[in-house]
Design a protein around this motif. Structure first.
Motif, PDB file in Angstrom:
ATOM      1  N   ARG A   1     -25.276 -10.142  38.079  1.00 47.50           N
ATOM      2  CA  ARG A   1     -26.465  -9.545  38.688  1.00 47.50           C
ATOM      3  C   ARG A   1     -26.221  -8.065  38.985  1.00 47.50           C
ATOM      4  N   THR A   2     -25.039  -7.743  39.465  1.00 50.45           N
ATOM      5  CA  THR A   2     -24.698  -6.348  39.741  1.00 50.45           C
ATOM      6  C   THR A   2     -24.721  -5.528  38.453  1.00 50.45           C
ATOM      7  N   GLN A   3     -24.238  -6.132  37.354  1.00 53.09           N
ATOM      8  CA  GLN A   3     -24.239  -5.439  36.066  1.00 53.09           C
ATOM      9  C   GLN A   3     -25.668  -5.210  35.563  1.00 53.09           C
ATOM     10  N   PHE A   4     -26.538  -6.195  35.734  1.00 57.60           N
ATOM     11  CA  PHE A   4     -27.937  -6.030  35.353  1.00 57.60           C
ATOM     12  C   PHE A   4     -28.573  -4.876  36.135  1.00 57.60           C
ATOM     13  N   ARG A   5     -28.329  -4.880  37.435  1.00 56.71           N
ATOM     14  CA  ARG A   5     -28.917  -3.848  38.287  1.00 56.71           C
ATOM     15  C   ARG A   5     -28.453  -2.463  37.833  1.00 56.71           C
ATOM     16  N   GLN A   6     -27.171  -2.339  37.484  1.00 52.74           N
ATOM     17  CA  GLN A   6     -26.639  -1.063  37.039  1.00 52.74           C
ATOM     18  C   GLN A   6     -27.303  -0.606  35.739  1.00 52.74           C
ATOM     19  N   ILE A   7     -27.566  -1.564  34.843  1.00 59.62           N
ATOM     20  CA  ILE A   7     -28.223  -1.232  33.569  1.00 59.62           C
ATOM     21  C   ILE A   7     -29.627  -0.680  33.824  1.00 59.62           C
ATOM     22  N   PHE A   8     -30.382  -1.341  34.694  1.00 63.65           N
ATOM     23  CA  PHE A   8     -31.728  -0.866  35.015  1.00 63.65           C
ATOM     24  C   PHE A   8     -31.687   0.544  35.608  1.00 63.65           C
ATOM     25  N   LEU A   9     -30.744   0.774  36.521  1.00 64.99           N
ATOM     26  CA  LEU A   9     -30.646   2.088  37.155  1.00 64.99           C
ATOM     27  C   LEU A   9     -30.271   3.161  36.127  1.00 64.99           C
ATOM     28  N   GLU A  10     -29.392   2.806  35.180  1.00 64.87           N
ATOM     29  CA  GLU A  10     -29.018   3.747  34.122  1.00 64.87           C
ATOM     30  C   GLU A  10     -30.218   4.110  33.251  1.00 64.87           C
ATOM     31  N   MET A  11     -31.161   3.167  33.102  1.00 70.26           N
ATOM     32  CA  MET A  11     -32.342   3.397  32.278  1.00 70.26           C
ATOM     33  C   MET A  11     -33.466   4.082  33.068  1.00 70.26           C
ATOM     34  N   GLY A  12     -33.208   4.460  34.322  1.00 74.12           N
ATOM     35  CA  GLY A  12     -34.185   5.202  35.104  1.00 74.12           C
ATOM     36  C   GLY A  12     -35.200   4.357  35.836  1.00 74.12           C
ATOM     37  N   PHE A  13     -34.905   3.067  36.049  1.00 81.17           N
ATOM     38  CA  PHE A  13     -35.834   2.185  36.746  1.00 81.17           C
ATOM     39  C   PHE A  13     -35.634   2.278  38.263  1.00 81.17           C
ATOM     40  N   THR A  14     -36.690   1.959  38.987  1.00 80.14           N
ATOM     41  CA  THR A  14     -36.663   1.892  40.453  1.00 80.14           C
ATOM     42  C   THR A  14     -36.789   0.432  40.874  1.00 80.14           C
ATOM     43  N   GLU A  15     -35.956  -0.006  41.839  1.00 80.76           N
ATOM     44  CA  GLU A  15     -35.971  -1.408  42.263  1.00 80.76           C
ATOM     45  C   GLU A  15     -37.151  -1.684  43.197  1.00 80.76           C
ATOM     46  N   MET A  16     -37.859  -2.769  42.923  1.00 84.31           N
ATOM     47  CA  MET A  16     -39.007  -3.169  43.745  1.00 84.31           C
ATOM     48  C   MET A  16     -38.529  -3.983  44.949  1.00 84.31           C
ATOM     49  N   PRO A  17     -39.228  -3.889  46.093  1.00 82.46           N
ATOM     50  CA  PRO A  17     -38.880  -4.741  47.248  1.00 82.46           C
ATOM     51  C   PRO A  17     -39.310  -6.180  46.998  1.00 82.46           C
TER      52      PRO A  17
ATOM     53  N   THR B   1     -48.901   8.350  38.161  1.00 85.85           N
ATOM     54  CA  THR B   1     -47.749   8.950  37.472  1.00 85.85           C
ATOM     55  C   THR B   1     -46.978   7.821  36.815  1.00 85.85           C
ATOM     56  N   PRO B   2     -46.424   8.043  35.606  1.00 82.63           N
ATOM     57  CA  PRO B   2     -45.675   6.977  34.935  1.00 82.63           C
ATOM     58  C   PRO B   2     -44.519   6.462  35.807  1.00 82.63           C
ATOM     59  N   VAL B   3     -44.322   5.151  35.778  1.00 81.38           N
ATOM     60  CA  VAL B   3     -43.271   4.535  36.596  1.00 81.38           C
ATOM     61  C   VAL B   3     -42.522   3.495  35.774  1.00 81.38           C
ATOM     62  N   LYS B   4     -41.297   3.195  36.223  1.00 80.42           N
ATOM     63  CA  LYS B   4     -40.482   2.112  35.659  1.00 80.42           C
ATOM     64  C   LYS B   4     -39.903   1.332  36.837  1.00 80.42           C
ATOM     65  N   TYR B   5     -40.297   0.057  36.952  1.00 80.55           N
ATOM     66  CA  TYR B   5     -39.858  -0.792  38.054  1.00 80.55           C
ATOM     67  C   TYR B   5     -38.999  -1.949  37.536  1.00 80.55           C
ATOM     68  N   PHE B   6     -38.127  -2.456  38.405  1.00 85.26           N
ATOM     69  CA  PHE B   6     -37.392  -3.685  38.079  1.00 85.26           C
ATOM     70  C   PHE B   6     -37.151  -4.481  39.356  1.00 85.26           C
ATOM     71  N   SER B   7     -36.874  -5.772  39.195  1.00 84.87           N
ATOM     72  CA  SER B   7     -36.520  -6.627  40.337  1.00 84.87           C
ATOM     73  C   SER B   7     -35.601  -7.748  39.848  1.00 84.87           C
ATOM     74  N   ILE B   8     -34.739  -8.201  40.746  1.00 83.69           N
ATOM     75  CA  ILE B   8     -33.867  -9.364  40.496  1.00 83.69           C
ATOM     76  C   ILE B   8     -33.841 -10.158  41.794  1.00 83.69           C
ATOM     77  N   ASP B   9     -34.512 -11.293  41.808  1.00 84.04           N
ATOM     78  CA  ASP B   9     -34.514 -12.073  43.045  1.00 84.04           C
ATOM     79  C   ASP B   9     -34.955 -13.508  42.761  1.00 84.04           C
ATOM     80  N   ARG B  10     -34.928 -14.319  43.828  1.00 80.19           N
ATOM     81  CA  ARG B  10     -35.181 -15.749  43.704  1.00 80.19           C
ATOM     82  C   ARG B  10     -36.668 -16.066  43.551  1.00 80.19           C
ATOM     83  N   VAL B  11     -36.935 -17.092  42.746  1.00 79.54           N
ATOM     84  CA  VAL B  11     -38.274 -17.668  42.616  1.00 79.54           C
ATOM     85  C   VAL B  11     -38.127 -19.187  42.711  1.00 79.54           C
ATOM     86  N   PHE B  12     -39.263 -19.878  42.927  1.00 82.81           N
ATOM     87  CA  PHE B  12     -39.199 -21.301  43.257  1.00 82.81           C
ATOM     88  C   PHE B  12     -40.203 -22.086  42.414  1.00 82.81           C
ATOM     89  N   ARG B  13     -39.755 -23.201  41.865  1.00 84.57           N
ATOM     90  CA  ARG B  13     -40.624 -24.100  41.094  1.00 84.57           C
ATOM     91  C   ARG B  13     -40.424 -25.528  41.594  1.00 84.57           C
TER      92      ARG B  13
END
Length: 506
Positions: free
Chosen positions: A241-257, A355-367
């Motif tokens: 998960r930490t590696q994924f987050r780093q990849i998104f940040l390297e690509m210029g994405f902003t993390e969503m709450p 303004t153009p944006v790039k967002y990402f998120s990594i978190d829990r979902v429920f089914r």
């Protein structure tokens, strides 16, 4: 007679050991640990501790573990034994002229007692009564057999009841069967009321002065496990998960709450142009909350536009042509995807100068899944969203290639798919070198105008998005070497793929 503290125990514990040994000394055939505890007015666990201390110093006593079962009244059972059963109290609450059903239901015992009293035919319900449904007695008097049975058990006369009667009381949660484990304690081969502490270490001083010859040493336990060294490491999925987050940040994405696990159906479904009769909104697929059951805070102008595009259409779409209900949109759920967060962020973006944006998120979902080898009730979703002028399907494929290449995954295939809120939509497949086959790794698409335009975004703005599960097998391909290091041996990729944590439907 002197008894020394055993194994670092306190003098108070030593007094218990002394009293126990004197009890054992007086009898030849042994004593029960529970009876000793009762006679000494001590907690049974204190006597058990004394038994284990004596067992540690040698063959002073022999202790045989025994178990027995008996019936005990639950808290509700004790209340009924004191005040009467729910149905008897309901009967006693009804006067000759009857009682409105609504008043009876306000009583703490009303709901359960009404059902039981009706089953016993002690009362009847007149639904057509002039003042509303009213309850009347149907018999002059009753016999509260439930209370009588519980009183028998409370007095220790369980043998007077049949097993069927006990099990019926157990089914009503008025009675519970308790297993009691005790020790039968007898004199050992080395029994003595004088017990000295055994030495655990042979010191240089003992060898020098020869005192070791007179001392008793505790037997060395060669089977004992050594003290585990203090250490720790990141869980493999957290590491990836930490590696994924780093990849998104390297690509210029902003993390969503993403700290709102509880979401309204409006943001989770309606804002994404997902119809209210969609199977995903059924209780078999989604966890609905009972408290609080409903959400109330919505942007009203946006809600009206969502309602219109669902029921009447708009922005070049004919909609779904059904009667959209605010009651369905208000229902609170455990979010089924982090796309609900994306919807909130895009609506917020539409309320300001775009303004153009790039967002990402990594978190829990429920089914609301039935747990088996391939499904869990919750998992982690990874989501990427890009909003800009004139984005096309080619842009989406290009971003996906760049994203997966950073993961070390270069062989990709795309397959047309259907999502309620994206058109066109694509499933993403990757060739897994370990499994030697193509494996689905995610879903993607371009958000529909029916979703974006009601938010207030400009007509020439497109939003591309993709999502995948952190637990998917090829997602941990990038971190598989880290897993090998942690477990210390070669990992069987097929075994990893077949495990419940990996085989999830994202």
């Amino acid at each position: 007679e002197t008894i020394f503290p055993l194994n670092g125990s306190s003098m108070a514990d030593t007094g218990v050991v002394e009293a126990l040994l004197r009890r054992v000394e007086k009898v030849d055939d042994g004593v029960d640990s529970l009876e000793v505890a009762t006679s000494l007015e001590l907690d049974h666990q204190v006597i058990v501790g004394a038994v284990k201390s004596l067992q540690a110093v040698g063959d002073v006593i022999s202790a045989e573990l025994r178990s027995s079962k008996h019936w005990e009244l639950t808290d509700e059972g004790r209340e009924i034994a004191e005040h009467g059963s729910h149905e008897a109290r309901v009967f006693g609450s009804i006067p000759v002229e009857g009682l409105p059903q609504s008043e009876l239901m306000k009583l703490s015992f009303g709901k359960i007692g009404f059902s039981k009293a009706m089953s016993n035919k002690w009362i009847r319900l007149d639904k057509a009564h002039e003042g509303g449904p009213r309850i009347f007695r149907t018999v002059e008097s009753i016999e509260d057999q439930v209370r009588e049975k519980l009183l028998l058990l409370q007095k220790g006369n369980a043998s007077q009841l049949e097993e069927k009667e006990k099990n019926e009381l157990k089914k009503r949660k008025l009675l519970s069967e308790v297993t009691v484990k005790t020790y039968w304690i007898m004199k050992g081969n080395s029994f003595s009321t004088t017990v000295t502490k055994q030495e655990t270490e042979l010191t240089a001083e003992m060898i020098t002065n020869g005192s070791w010859k007179e001392k008793k040493f505790k037997p060395y336990n060669f089977e004992a496990m050594g003290v585990a060294p203090d250490c720790g490491h990141l869980h493999p999925l957290m590491k990836v998960r930490t590696q994924f987050r780093q990849i998104f940040l390297e690509m210029g994405f902003t993390e969503m709450p993403t700290n709102n696990f509880i979401e309204s159906s409006f943001w989770n479904f309606d804002s994404l142009f997902q119809p209210q009769q969609h199977p995903a909104r059924d209780q078999h697929d989604t966890f609905f909350l009972s408290d609080p059951a409903l959400a109330h805070d919505f942007p009203q102008d946006y809600l009206e536009r969502v309602k219109k595009v669902h029921s009447e259409g708009g922005f070049g779409s004919q909609g779904y042509k059904y009667d959209w209900k605010i009651e369905e949109a208000k229902k609170n759920i455990l979010r089924t995807h982090t796309t609900a967060v994306s919807a909130r962020m895009l609506y917020k973006l539409a309320q300001q100068k775009f303004t153009p944006v790039k967002y990402f998120s990594i978190d829990r979902v429920f089914r609301n899944e039935t747990l088996d080898a391939t499904h869990l009730a919750e998992f982690h979703q990874i989501e990427g969203v890009v909003a800009d002028y004139g984005l096309t399907l080619g842009d989406l494929m290009g971003v996906l290639h760049q994203f997966f290449t950073k993961l070390g995954i270069t062989k990709l295939r795309f397959k047309p798919a259907y999502n309620p809120y994206t058109e066109p939509s694509m499933e993403v497949f990757s060739y897994h070198e370990g499994l030697k086959k193509w494996v689905e790794v995610g879903n993607s698409g371009i958000f529909r105008p029916e979703m974006l335009l009601p938010m207030g975004l400009p007509e020439d703005v497109s939003v591309i998005a993709w999502g995948l599960s952190l637990e998917r097998p090829t997602m941990i391909k990038y971190g598989i070497n880290n897993i090998r290091e942690l477990v210390g041996h070669k990992v069987n990729l097929q075994m990893v793929y077949d495990s419940p944590i990996c085989r999830l439907d994202s």
